[in-house]
Write a protein that holds these residues in place. Sequence first.
Motif, PDB file in Angstrom:
ATOM      1  N   UNK A   1      -5.818 -11.101  11.326  1.00 18.31           N
ATOM      2  CA  UNK A   1      -5.036 -11.509  10.099  1.00 18.31           C
ATOM      3  C   UNK A   1      -5.078 -10.209   8.951  1.00 18.31           C
ATOM      4  N   UNK A   2      -5.661  -8.957   9.401  1.00 18.59           N
ATOM      5  CA  UNK A   2      -5.784  -8.143   8.595  1.00 18.59           C
ATOM      6  C   UNK A   2      -5.516  -6.485   9.301  1.00 18.59           C
ATOM      7  N   UNK A   3      -5.045  -5.665   8.456  1.00 17.37           N
ATOM      8  CA  UNK A   3      -5.123  -4.068   8.863  1.00 17.37           C
ATOM      9  C   UNK A   3      -5.046  -3.145   7.680  1.00 17.37           C
ATOM     10  N   UNK A   4      -5.234  -2.040   7.981  1.00 21.17           N
ATOM     11  CA  UNK A   4      -5.047  -0.843   6.761  1.00 21.17           C
ATOM     12  C   UNK A   4      -4.467   0.079   7.050  1.00 21.17           C
ATOM     13  N   UNK A   5      -3.845   0.716   6.324  1.00 23.03           N
ATOM     14  CA  UNK A   5      -3.129   1.841   6.346  1.00 23.03           C
ATOM     15  C   UNK A   5      -4.042   2.977   6.704  1.00 23.03           C
ATOM     16  N   UNK A   6      -3.335   4.016   6.859  1.00 17.07           N
ATOM     17  CA  UNK A   6      -4.291   5.335   6.908  1.00 17.07           C
ATOM     18  C   UNK A   6      -4.598   5.910   5.609  1.00 17.07           C
ATOM     19  N   UNK A   7      -3.828   5.928   4.698  1.00 12.15           N
ATOM     20  CA  UNK A   7      -4.288   6.027   3.179  1.00 12.15           C
ATOM     21  C   UNK A   7      -5.370   5.353   2.797  1.00 12.15           C
TER      22      UNK A   7
ATOM     23  N   UNK B   1      -1.963  -6.427   5.099  1.00  9.29           N
ATOM     24  CA  UNK B   1      -2.107  -4.935   5.145  1.00  9.29           C
ATOM     25  C   UNK B   1      -2.743  -4.257   4.064  1.00  9.29           C
ATOM     26  N   UNK B   2      -3.776  -3.614   3.943  1.00 13.39           N
ATOM     27  CA  UNK B   2      -4.538  -3.087   2.761  1.00 13.39           C
ATOM     28  C   UNK B   2      -3.866  -1.674   2.489  1.00 13.39           C
ATOM     29  N   UNK B   3      -3.265  -1.177   1.606  1.00  7.90           N
ATOM     30  CA  UNK B   3      -2.853   0.076   1.138  1.00  7.90           C
ATOM     31  C   UNK B   3      -3.561   0.512  -0.155  1.00  7.90           C
TER      32      UNK B   3
ATOM     33  N   UNK C   1      -6.430  -0.102  -4.795  1.00  8.12           N
ATOM     34  CA  UNK C   1      -6.125  -0.939  -3.512  1.00  8.12           C
ATOM     35  C   UNK C   1      -4.841  -1.941  -3.842  1.00  8.12           C
ATOM     36  N   UNK C   2      -4.019  -2.065  -2.813  1.00  8.32           N
ATOM     37  CA  UNK C   2      -3.088  -3.220  -2.891  1.00  8.32           C
ATOM     38  C   UNK C   2      -2.758  -3.983  -1.291  1.00  8.32           C
ATOM     39  N   UNK C   3      -2.340  -5.230  -1.416  1.00 11.89           N
ATOM     40  CA  UNK C   3      -1.801  -5.579   0.030  1.00 11.89           C
ATOM     41  C   UNK C   3      -0.440  -5.831   0.263  1.00 11.89           C
TER      42      UNK C   3
END
Length: 127
Positions: A7-13, A83-85, A105-107
């Motif tokens: 349900x969740x991922x994150x950007x490289x940043x 997606x966490x950014x 942080x934003x989604x």
Amino acid sequence: METTISRLSATEKALDIIYQLENKYGELMFYQAGGCCEGTQPQCFEKGGFFPRMNDAMIGTINGHEFWIDRDLFEYWKYSHFTLDVTDGFGPGGFSLETPLGKTFKVHYRLFTKEEYEHLEPVKRSE
């Protein structure tokens, strides 16, 4: 064997900022509330620095750090991938650990396909 969908991922940043915060604070946790003072942006705390309410949902981990969301917000967004950014600037509240870095942080959300939704990882609930 059946594959489960996260349900969740994150950007490289976002991961770059998380690594910086890990080096300074150690174990972290994320909490995304449903509005009011802190808005709906995810907040990053030292692990144990925030206590989820009864029945809030832990939708996954990022680099081993739990990502909790408000129980009502989860009901609204349960059909969406998070997606966490991170972005430049200061978010509402300013309580999150990335604030002194001039970051927020934003989604980003996207709806799951029917097939993805049928194979999602289970959600953990606070008691």
